[in-house]
Write an enzyme that holds these catalytic residues in place. Structure first.
Site, PDB file in Angstrom:
ATOM      1  N   GLU A 184       4.509  -6.328   1.617  1.00 49.43           N
ATOM      2  CA  GLU A 184       4.138  -6.689   0.243  1.00 49.43           C
ATOM      3  C   GLU A 184       3.988  -5.474  -0.673  1.00 49.43           C
ATOM      4  O   GLU A 184       2.900  -5.218  -1.194  1.00 49.43           O
ATOM      5  CB  GLU A 184       2.774  -7.403   0.251  1.00 49.43           C
ATOM      6  CG  GLU A 184       2.766  -8.747   0.884  1.00 49.43           C
ATOM      7  CD  GLU A 184       1.363  -9.354   0.914  1.00 49.43           C
ATOM      8  OE1 GLU A 184       1.266 -10.588   0.859  1.00 49.43           O
ATOM      9  OE2 GLU A 184       0.373  -8.615   0.991  1.00 49.43           O
ATOM     10  N   PRO A 185       5.033  -4.707  -0.893  1.00 47.67           N
ATOM     11  CA  PRO A 185       4.875  -3.537  -1.772  1.00 47.67           C
ATOM     12  C   PRO A 185       4.735  -3.936  -3.240  1.00 47.67           C
ATOM     13  O   PRO A 185       5.418  -4.848  -3.707  1.00 47.67           O
ATOM     14  CB  PRO A 185       6.183  -2.764  -1.550  1.00 47.67           C
ATOM     15  CG  PRO A 185       7.178  -3.781  -1.104  1.00 47.67           C
ATOM     16  CD  PRO A 185       6.419  -4.866  -0.401  1.00 47.67           C
ATOM     17  N   ARG A 193      -6.826   3.718 -15.094  1.00 46.98           N
ATOM     18  CA  ARG A 193      -6.823   4.308 -13.757  1.00 46.98           C
ATOM     19  C   ARG A 193      -7.492   5.690 -13.672  1.00 46.98           C
ATOM     20  O   ARG A 193      -8.213   5.956 -12.720  1.00 46.98           O
ATOM     21  CB  ARG A 193      -5.396   4.365 -13.190  1.00 46.98           C
ATOM     22  CG  ARG A 193      -4.751   2.972 -13.079  1.00 46.98           C
ATOM     23  CD  ARG A 193      -3.484   2.950 -12.253  1.00 46.98           C
ATOM     24  NE  ARG A 193      -3.734   3.174 -10.853  1.00 46.98           N
ATOM     25  CZ  ARG A 193      -3.581   4.305 -10.231  1.00 46.98           C
ATOM     26  NH1 ARG A 193      -3.103   5.361 -10.882  1.00 46.98           N
ATOM     27  NH2 ARG A 193      -3.874   4.433  -8.958  1.00 46.98           N
ATOM     28  N   CYS A 240     -14.370   4.932 -27.315  1.00 42.45           N
ATOM     29  CA  CYS A 240     -15.724   5.447 -27.425  1.00 42.45           C
ATOM     30  C   CYS A 240     -16.331   5.670 -26.052  1.00 42.45           C
ATOM     31  O   CYS A 240     -17.280   4.984 -25.666  1.00 42.45           O
ATOM     32  CB  CYS A 240     -16.557   4.416 -28.175  1.00 42.45           C
ATOM     33  SG  CYS A 240     -17.118   5.036 -29.704  1.00 42.45           S
ATOM     34  N   GLY A 298       0.782  -1.232   0.000  1.00 40.28           N
ATOM     35  CA  GLY A 298       0.000   0.000   0.000  1.00 40.28           C
ATOM     36  C   GLY A 298       0.811   1.277   0.000  1.00 40.28           C
ATOM     37  O   GLY A 298       0.240   2.370  -0.037  1.00 40.28           O
TER      38      GLY A 298
HETATM   39  N1  LLP Z   1      -0.918  -7.068  -0.808  1.00 36.72           N
HETATM   40  C1  LLP Z   1      -2.219  -7.291  -1.030  1.00 36.72           C
HETATM   41  C2  LLP Z   1      -2.887  -8.372  -0.345  1.00 36.72           C
HETATM   42  C3  LLP Z   1      -2.914  -6.501  -1.943  1.00 36.72           C
HETATM   43  O1  LLP Z   1      -4.199  -6.720  -2.156  1.00 36.72           O
HETATM   44  C4  LLP Z   1      -2.233  -5.466  -2.631  1.00 36.72           C
HETATM   45  C5  LLP Z   1      -2.927  -4.625  -3.610  1.00 36.72           C
HETATM   46  C6  LLP Z   1      -0.863  -5.278  -2.377  1.00 36.72           C
HETATM   47  C7  LLP Z   1      -0.239  -6.097  -1.444  1.00 36.72           C
HETATM   48  C8  LLP Z   1      -0.032  -4.238  -3.066  1.00 36.72           C
HETATM   49  O2  LLP Z   1      -0.511  -2.952  -2.920  1.00 36.72           O
HETATM   50  P1  LLP Z   1       0.411  -1.731  -3.439  1.00 36.72           P
HETATM   51  O3  LLP Z   1       1.677  -1.778  -2.643  1.00 36.72           O
HETATM   52  O4  LLP Z   1       0.660  -1.932  -4.889  1.00 36.72           O
HETATM   53  O5  LLP Z   1      -0.413  -0.531  -3.164  1.00 36.72           O
HETATM   54  N2  LLP Z   1      -5.567  -1.285  -9.184  1.00 36.72           N
HETATM   55  C9  LLP Z   1      -5.365  -0.370  -8.091  1.00 36.72           C
HETATM   56  C10 LLP Z   1      -4.573  -0.971  -6.985  1.00 36.72           C
HETATM   57  C11 LLP Z   1      -5.175  -2.235  -6.430  1.00 36.72           C
HETATM   58  C12 LLP Z   1      -4.350  -2.835  -5.348  1.00 36.72           C
HETATM   59  C13 LLP Z   1      -4.895  -4.148  -4.940  1.00 36.72           C
HETATM   60  N3  LLP Z   1      -4.148  -4.796  -3.931  1.00 36.72           N
HETATM   61  C14 LLP Z   1      -4.709   0.903  -8.632  1.00 36.72           C
HETATM   62  O6  LLP Z   1      -4.455   0.970  -9.819  1.00 36.72           O
HETATM   63  O7  LLP Z   1      -4.485   1.857  -7.893  1.00 36.72           O
END
Ligand code: LLP
Length: 428
Positions: free
Chosen positions: A280-281, A320, A351, A238
């Site tokens: 988990e980045p 996005r 479209c 996140g």
């Molecule tokens: N771990 C889990 C269990 C997750 O569900 C996610 C993201 C991550 C790690 C990694 O999150 P990050 O570090 O990338 O923020 N499509 C959306 C983002 C969806 C994220 C879903 N889960 C966007 O384009 O902003």
């Protein structure tokens, strides 16, 4: 020296010419730099930690190779992501399998491949895993994903930690105790610990404190009543990045220092041993390492209203802005030396009136044929791309030092029809 916009030493106008547009361009060096800082500021600083790249942000076989060589694990969320990792010979013990609705086939695949951990997201999954594991005579390591009832400040569609969420096992102590009990009794499942993921594109580091406290309290209860010793806590990803505007990308330690301090204080305060911490980045690793190149075509000036400059991609390669109102920055790659005297809205070619990539971008005088580079598109662009309007997906070029390699070919019109069939009665 080129007078065009350069990305990692490459003239982007030449890249556009060589590979065509739209084109995703990704820097291997930038991805490696981010992984290195995860190692140096997190893994090497704190013992008993792991970092796992959330592959939903961007996944190809080449990406698996980079992640493997950087010593990170891989978070996958579907049979397709798992298959990609397997095809790239990614070490399966370092794979964490997520998903709020894993099918029996996907679970079987994960157990056959021997993934490191499966993250249980719903009650019935325990029975599914147990019967598969038993049939195969394989013991499976699991984490429970807990919904911590914490709201991250981000777009509603990418908030996941709040109570009203489709993700995770609700935080109801009695039913959780029963689930833990059932799992601890199973000879086929090892319950290693818990996982939570508050949401994506977060900028507050203290948002993790509340969720850690929730898990700490839960671990204490389970230790007292079930004798369960929490081995692992996966705090999800996140970590946000800057797209446009005032939210700046922070260092990984901005997040992990607070997380680690909070874990230590919480667990030691409760008289519990500190578990192994996993992060988990996804976006933070790859988001800033990518740009997308487009060619500008139609330019429409609506007097006293606005100028629309349309590009040869848009919503299918980057949904996005339409989905989350995401804001991007871009430059006219062949006119970086020119003064920005105009304002244009960059539209996609779909479209859909909502297919706008960038509203009100300051640009020099535009001409059809100009090349636009949209920045920070490394995460959740290629991975979320569609073929809407039967527009083939762009290719992906990986820049590695002085070399450029195509790691995903641009789709052709034939690719679009590859799986189509026309029933005989329609052929006459
Ligand atoms: N771990 C889990 C269990 C997750 O569900 C996610 C993201 C991550 C790690 C990694 O999150 P990050 O570090 O990338 O923020 N499509 C959306 C983002 C969806 C994220 C879903 N889960 C966007 O384009 O902003």
């Amino acid at each position: 020296m080129s007078t065009n916009y350069c990305f990692q030493g490459f003239d982007t106008v030449s890249l556009a010419k060589d590979y065509g547009t739209p084109l995703y361009v990704l820097s291997e060096d930038m991805i490696r730099e981010k992984c290195r800082s995860v190692r140096e500021s997190f893994l090497n600083v704190y013992s008993n930690t792991e970092a796992v790249y959330a592959s939903k942000a961007f996944l190809t076989k080449a990406m698996c190779k980079i992640i493997e060589s950087e010593g990170l694990g891989l978070d996958v969320v579907s049979g397709g992501e798992l298959f990609t990792a397997k095809e790239a010979n990614f070490p399966m013990g370092k794979v964490i399998f997520h998903g709020n609705n894993k099918s029996l086939e996907e679970l079987e695949m994960a157990i056959d491949y021997g993934v490191g951990r499966i993250v249980v997201d719903f009650e019935e999954e325990i029975g599914m895993i147990e019967s598969l594991a038993k049939a195969k005579g394989k013991k499976v390591n699991c984490l429970f994903r807990i919904t911590p009832s914490i709201e991250g400040k981000t777009h509603k569609y990418i908030m996941t930690g709040q109570k009203d969420s489709k993700f995770g096992i609700p935080l109801e102590l009695e039913s959780l105790k029963a689930l833990v009990d059932k799992t601890l009794k199973s000879p086929w499942i090892t319950l290693q610990g818990f996982h939570f993921h508050i949401g994506s594109q977060l900028f507050e580091n203290h948002i993790y404190d509340g969720a850690i406290q929730v898990i700490g309290n839960l671990a204490k209860e389970l230790k007292i009543h079930q004798g369960m010793e929490l081995q692992e806590l996966n705090v999800g990803g996140g970590f946000g990045i800057q797209y446009r505007g005032d939210q700046k990308t922070r260092s990984i330690s901005f997040f992990t220092e607070v997380i680690m301090k909070s874990v230590k204080n919480t667990f030691e305060g409760l008289g519990l041993s500190v578990p192994r911490i996993i992060i988990e980045p996804g976006r933070w690793i790859v988001g800033e390492a990518g740009i997308t190149l487009y060619t500008i075509g139609a330019i429409k000036k609506i007097p006293e209203i606005r100028t629309y400059a349309s590009v040869d991609g848009g919503l299918p390669d980057n949904p996005r802005p339409a989905l989350y109102g995401a804001k991007y920055d871009g430059v006219i790659a062949n006119k970086v030396q020119e003064e920005k005297t105009e304002v244009a809205t960059i539209a996609g070619k779909c479209c859909e009136s909502g297919d706008i990539l960038i509203w009100d971008l300051k640009v020099p005088k535009l001409d059809s044929g100009d090349v636009l580079a949209v920045k920070n598109t490394g995460a959740y662009n290629y991975s979320m791309a569609s073929q809407y309007n039967k527009i083939p997906k762009p290719g992906v070029v990986l820049l590695s030092g002085r070399r450029a390699n195509l790691i995903v070919k641009r789709e052709t019109y034939s690719d679009l029809l590859r799986n189509e069939e026309v029933p005989g009665h329609l052929e006459e």
